[in-house]
Design a protein around this motif. Structure first.
Motif, PDB file in Angstrom:
ATOM      1  N   LEU A  11       7.431  14.702  -1.298  1.00 17.00           N
ATOM      2  CA  LEU A  11       7.430  13.250  -1.470  1.00 17.00           C
ATOM      3  C   LEU A  11       8.219  12.556  -0.350  1.00 17.00           C
ATOM      4  CD1 LEU A  11       6.374  11.074  -3.371  1.00 17.00           C
ATOM      5  CD2 LEU A  11       8.534  11.190  -4.624  1.00 17.00           C
ATOM      6  N   ARG A  12       9.341  13.168   0.067  1.00 13.45           N
ATOM      7  CA  ARG A  12      10.106  12.583   1.162  1.00 13.45           C
ATOM      8  C   ARG A  12       9.317  12.620   2.471  1.00 13.45           C
ATOM      9  NH1 ARG A  12      16.008  15.401  -0.104  1.00 13.45           N
ATOM     10  NH2 ARG A  12      16.562  14.051  -1.891  1.00 13.45           N
ATOM     11  N   GLY A  13       8.590  13.731   2.691  1.00  7.71           N
ATOM     12  CA  GLY A  13       7.744  13.792   3.889  1.00  7.71           C
ATOM     13  C   GLY A  13       6.659  12.734   3.856  1.00  7.71           C
ATOM     14  N   LEU A  14       6.060  12.538   2.667  1.00  5.78           N
ATOM     15  CA  LEU A  14       5.040  11.494   2.532  1.00  5.78           C
ATOM     16  C   LEU A  14       5.637  10.118   2.808  1.00  5.78           C
ATOM     17  CD1 LEU A  14       2.186  10.585   1.718  1.00  5.78           C
ATOM     18  CD2 LEU A  14       2.997  10.514  -0.662  1.00  5.78           C
ATOM     19  N   ASP A  15       6.876   9.893   2.315  1.00  4.85           N
ATOM     20  CA  ASP A  15       7.525   8.592   2.555  1.00  4.85           C
ATOM     21  C   ASP A  15       7.745   8.350   4.044  1.00  4.85           C
ATOM     22  OD1 ASP A  15       7.570   8.045  -0.122  1.00  4.85           O
ATOM     23  OD2 ASP A  15       9.649   8.690  -0.426  1.00  4.85           O
ATOM     24  N   ARG A  16       8.136   9.413   4.770  1.00  4.23           N
ATOM     25  CA  ARG A  16       8.329   9.245   6.205  1.00  4.23           C
ATOM     26  C   ARG A  16       7.008   8.892   6.905  1.00  4.23           C
ATOM     27  NH1 ARG A  16      11.969  13.644   5.369  1.00  4.23           N
ATOM     28  NH2 ARG A  16      10.330  15.135   5.915  1.00  4.23           N
ATOM     29  N   LEU A  66       4.443   7.408   5.478  1.00  7.65           N
ATOM     30  CA  LEU A  66       4.072   6.049   5.088  1.00  7.65           C
ATOM     31  C   LEU A  66       4.885   5.007   5.859  1.00  7.65           C
ATOM     32  CD1 LEU A  66       3.709   6.438   1.211  1.00  7.65           C
ATOM     33  CD2 LEU A  66       1.881   6.138   2.899  1.00  7.65           C
ATOM     34  N   ILE A  67       6.178   5.277   6.051  1.00 11.90           N
ATOM     35  CA  ILE A  67       7.013   4.325   6.785  1.00 11.90           C
ATOM     36  C   ILE A  67       6.559   4.222   8.237  1.00 11.90           C
ATOM     37  CG2 ILE A  67       9.341   3.916   7.675  1.00 11.90           C
ATOM     38  CD1 ILE A  67      10.416   5.095   5.064  1.00 11.90           C
ATOM     39  N   GLY A  68       6.288   5.386   8.864  1.00 14.50           N
ATOM     40  CA  GLY A  68       5.811   5.360  10.243  1.00 14.50           C
ATOM     41  C   GLY A  68       4.479   4.651  10.378  1.00 14.50           C
ATOM     42  N   ALA A  69       3.556   4.985   9.455  1.00 16.70           N
ATOM     43  CA  ALA A  69       2.245   4.327   9.503  1.00 16.70           C
ATOM     44  C   ALA A  69       2.368   2.834   9.239  1.00 16.70           C
ATOM     45  CB  ALA A  69       1.296   4.972   8.480  1.00 16.70           C
ATOM     46  N   GLY A  70       3.253   2.478   8.285  1.00 16.93           N
ATOM     47  CA  GLY A  70       3.455   1.063   7.993  1.00 16.93           C
ATOM     48  C   GLY A  70       4.027   0.309   9.179  1.00 16.93           C
ATOM     49  N   ALA A  71       4.985   0.942   9.864  1.00 16.06           N
ATOM     50  CA  ALA A  71       5.565   0.300  11.046  1.00 16.06           C
ATOM     51  C   ALA A  71       4.517   0.130  12.147  1.00 16.06           C
ATOM     52  CB  ALA A  71       6.738   1.125  11.566  1.00 16.06           C
ATOM     53  N   LEU A  72       3.678   1.167  12.332  1.00 19.02           N
ATOM     54  CA  LEU A  72       2.630   1.077  13.343  1.00 19.02           C
ATOM     55  C   LEU A  72       1.620  -0.014  12.999  1.00 19.02           C
ATOM     56  CD1 LEU A  72       1.289   2.156  15.897  1.00 19.02           C
ATOM     57  CD2 LEU A  72       0.124   3.871  14.476  1.00 19.02           C
ATOM     58  N   VAL A  73       1.197  -0.028  11.723  1.00 21.96           N
ATOM     59  CA  VAL A  73       0.242  -1.059  11.290  1.00 21.96           C
ATOM     60  C   VAL A  73       0.866  -2.441  11.415  1.00 21.96           C
ATOM     61  CG1 VAL A  73      -1.028  -1.951   9.304  1.00 21.96           C
ATOM     62  CG2 VAL A  73      -1.048   0.492   9.796  1.00 21.96           C
ATOM     63  N   GLY A  74       2.153  -2.551  11.041  1.00 29.64           N
ATOM     64  CA  GLY A  74       2.825  -3.844  11.164  1.00 29.64           C
ATOM     65  C   GLY A  74       2.885  -4.314  12.607  1.00 29.64           C
ATOM     66  N   ALA A  75       3.200  -3.382  13.533  1.00 28.54           N
ATOM     67  CA  ALA A  75       3.256  -3.754  14.952  1.00 28.54           C
ATOM     68  C   ALA A  75       1.879  -4.172  15.462  1.00 28.54           C
ATOM     69  CB  ALA A  75       3.789  -2.583  15.772  1.00 28.54           C
ATOM     70  N   LEU A  76       0.854  -3.389  15.081  1.00 24.51           N
ATOM     71  CA  LEU A  76      -0.501  -3.767  15.484  1.00 24.51           C
ATOM     72  C   LEU A  76      -0.891  -5.106  14.887  1.00 24.51           C
ATOM     73  CD1 LEU A  76      -2.365  -0.325  15.205  1.00 24.51           C
ATOM     74  CD2 LEU A  76      -1.624  -1.521  17.289  1.00 24.51           C
ATOM     75  N   GLY A  77      -0.492  -5.318  13.614  1.00 14.99           N
ATOM     76  CA  GLY A  77      -0.783  -6.598  12.981  1.00 14.99           C
ATOM     77  C   GLY A  77      -0.112  -7.763  13.700  1.00 14.99           C
ATOM     78  N   CYS A  78       1.131  -7.536  14.134  1.00 15.85           N
ATOM     79  CA  CYS A  78       1.843  -8.579  14.889  1.00 15.85           C
ATOM     80  C   CYS A  78       1.127  -8.879  16.195  1.00 15.85           C
ATOM     81  CB  CYS A  78       3.279  -8.154  15.157  1.00 15.85           C
ATOM     82  SG  CYS A  78       4.322  -8.074  13.677  1.00 15.85           S
ATOM     83  N   LEU A  88       0.832  -1.200   0.000  1.00 14.07           N
ATOM     84  CA  LEU A  88       0.000   0.000   0.000  1.00 14.07           C
ATOM     85  C   LEU A  88       0.869   1.254   0.000  1.00 14.07           C
ATOM     86  CD1 LEU A  88      -2.808   1.265   0.180  1.00 14.07           C
ATOM     87  CD2 LEU A  88      -2.643   1.096   2.674  1.00 14.07           C
ATOM     88  N   GLY A  89       1.929   1.260   0.801  1.00 15.25           N
ATOM     89  CA  GLY A  89       2.827   2.407   0.820  1.00 15.25           C
ATOM     90  C   GLY A  89       3.507   2.619  -0.526  1.00 15.25           C
ATOM     91  N   ALA A  90       3.906   1.516  -1.184  1.00 18.90           N
ATOM     92  CA  ALA A  90       4.545   1.640  -2.496  1.00 18.90           C
ATOM     93  C   ALA A  90       3.574   2.208  -3.528  1.00 18.90           C
ATOM     94  CB  ALA A  90       5.067   0.274  -2.948  1.00 18.90           C
ATOM     95  N   VAL A  91       2.317   1.780  -3.479  1.00 18.80           N
ATOM     96  CA  VAL A  91       1.315   2.290  -4.435  1.00 18.80           C
ATOM     97  C   VAL A  91       1.064   3.779  -4.195  1.00 18.80           C
ATOM     98  CG1 VAL A  91      -1.115   2.145  -5.111  1.00 18.80           C
ATOM     99  CG2 VAL A  91       0.217   0.052  -4.795  1.00 18.80           C
ATOM    100  N   VAL A  92       0.909   4.167  -2.912  1.00 24.02           N
ATOM    101  CA  VAL A  92       0.667   5.583  -2.603  1.00 24.02           C
ATOM    102  C   VAL A  92       1.863   6.424  -3.043  1.00 24.02           C
ATOM    103  CG1 VAL A  92       0.349   7.225  -0.720  1.00 24.02           C
ATOM    104  CG2 VAL A  92      -0.918   5.065  -0.718  1.00 24.02           C
ATOM    105  N   HIS A  93       3.078   5.954  -2.796  1.00 24.51           N
ATOM    106  CA  HIS A  93       4.277   6.678  -3.209  1.00 24.51           C
ATOM    107  C   HIS A  93       4.310   6.857  -4.724  1.00 24.51           C
ATOM    108  CE1 HIS A  93       8.568   7.831  -3.274  1.00 24.51           C
ATOM    109  NE2 HIS A  93       8.615   7.080  -4.366  1.00 24.51           N
ATOM    110  N   ALA A  94       4.063   5.764  -5.455  1.00 26.50           N
ATOM    111  CA  ALA A  94       4.136   5.835  -6.921  1.00 26.50           C
ATOM    112  C   ALA A  94       3.064   6.757  -7.484  1.00 26.50           C
ATOM    113  CB  ALA A  94       4.010   4.428  -7.505  1.00 26.50           C
TER     114      ALA A  94
END
Length: 419
Positions: A121-126, A128-140, A22-28
């Motif tokens: 774009l770099r701010g968006l990447d940061r 996305l990475i933070g949100a992805g890490a949070l979602v990943g932790a919640l998913g775990c 999802l992060g890769a799609v939003v970035h692209a």
């Protein structure tokens, strides 16, 4: 790898992969939208600059500039079109968006800074990475929680099924919900009900047959005693005696099959004394007391266990038969062919003897060992069947399973032989 670990890994991996995709799609998509808007703005700026240049106004239009990117220059020189080009890594300065076209023999171009879009774009990447890490932790966490919940239900069902397999036919699973695990629990309960009903029916039939046989067998015993002396009379008395013992064994097995029916009468006695008394009818049985201890148990049931083990050793094994007492362990071993593999793997099976297998099988597989197992269960002790390295079968009764019933060793003495 256990089921809980697998579920946790699958859930966590799925959530992490989904977040990355999802992060890769939003970035692209964001990068493409920024580039498209910047290209449109550069092209509009090129058109205004051309109009101002035609009117004689200096607008900073670049004519035949050597800084023009080569791919863009080649495109406009070959085709009479307007073209844009995003230069992310210029020789110097921030990224730039170029727009160029050919006017006569000249190549004219404008350029705009692309630094703002890059920072966005770099701010968006940061983010996305933070949100992805949070979602990943919640998913775990969700995966681990789900795995623990499912694993606990499966473990509870497994323990209950194991209790049923060990003879606790009253154990039942409490199904929760309507999922596959709940349906499995209901199926196990149905199986346990059917098994308990079948075993109870078998026990009733066995007990009824044995009870029906007691009266005629008692009559046969009395009649055999009235026969005149002679070899035929001896054979009849031996056969009637074996029949009477078999009927009594069947009744004992039927009683042992009923949970809570058999009661123990506990006494504190030296285990060696119980062993000697039980082995006294067999003068050829060697009794070895290595270390004697006081045990709190039912001596009558212990003697019954020892009697059956010695009887089966004589019947299906080979001499010498040795009765060892070492601490809380009592062992009977012979020097016959040993136990077959199915007994060592699954324990004794009632009404199955060595003769059925086409030869001797150590200490036997009929009702004798079945009664031993039943009496041991009533006493709460462990019974272990094995074949010795030197040949022969060995049965060990471990009274250490009931630690509260064993006191400190009383004495150590040399091996002795039963009188």
């Amino acid at each position: 790898m256990g089921l809980r670990t697998r579920i946790a890994l699958v859930t966590s991996t799925t959530v992490v992969v989904a977040a990355v995709l999802l992060g890769a799609v939003v970035h692209a998509r964001t990068a493409d939208d920024q580039a498209r808007r910047a290209a449109q703005a550069a092209e509009a700026e090129l058109l205004r600059a051309l109009d101002d240049h035609t009117a004689g106004v200096d607008t900073g239009l670049l004519v035949n500039t050597p800084e023009l990117p080569v791919p863009l220059r080649d495109t406009v020189e070959r085709h009479p079109v307007r073209a844009t080009y995003l230069q992310l890594r210029p020789p110097s300065g921030p990224p730039q968006m170029w727009a160029a076209t050919r006017v006569g023999g000249d190549v004219v171009a404008v350029r705009q800074s692309y630094a703002a879009q890059t920072r966005t774009l770099r701010g968006l990447d940061r983010i996305l990475i933070g949100a992805g890490a949070l979602v990943g932790a919640l998913g775990c966490l969700v995966g681990v929680g789900t795995a623990v919940a499912i694993g606990r239900r499966v473990t509870d069902s497994t323990r209950t099924a194991q209790r049923i397999a060990e003879g606790d036919l009253g154990a039942r699973i409490t199904p929760k919900g309507t999922d596959e695990i709940a349906r499995l629990g209901r199926a196990v309960n149905t199986m346990a009900d059917a098994l308990a009903e079948r075993l109870e029916s078998e026990r009733r039939v066995t007990a009824d047959i044995a009870h029906e046989l007691r009266t005629p067998v008692a009559g046969l015993v009395a009649a055999a005693e009235l026969l005149p002396p002679g070899r035929p009379t001896e054979l009849v008395r031996q056969g009637v005696g074996r029949l009477r013992h078999t009927v009594e064994d069947v009744l004992e097995v039927a009683r042992l099959d009923v949970p809570g029916l058999e009661r123990t009468s506990l006494e504190e006695m030296l285990l060696g004394d119980i062993a000697r008394r039980a082995a006294s009818p067999w003068p050829n049985v060697e009794v070895r007391v290595v270390r004697d201890v006081v045990v709190r148990t039912d001596p009558r049931r212990v003697e019954r266990i020892v009697t059956n083990l010695i009887t089966n050793a004589h019947r299906h094994g080979a001499p010498p038969v040795v009765l060892d007492v070492n601490g809380t362990c009592l062992r009977v071993r012979d020097h016959g062919p040993g136990f077959p593999e199915h007994l060592l793997a699954h324990g004794p099976v009632r009404f199955r003897t060595g003769a059925a297998d086409g030869g001797g099988t150590g200490t036997g597989l009929g009702l004798g060992l079945t009664i031993v197992a039943g009496q041991a269960k009533v006493l709460g002790v462990r019974v272990r069947h094995e074949n010795t390295a030197s040949g022969g079968a060995s049965v060990t009764v471990d009274f250490g399973a009931v630690r509260d019933g064993v006191t400190q060793p009383e004495r150590t003495q040399d091996a002795s032989t039963a009188d």
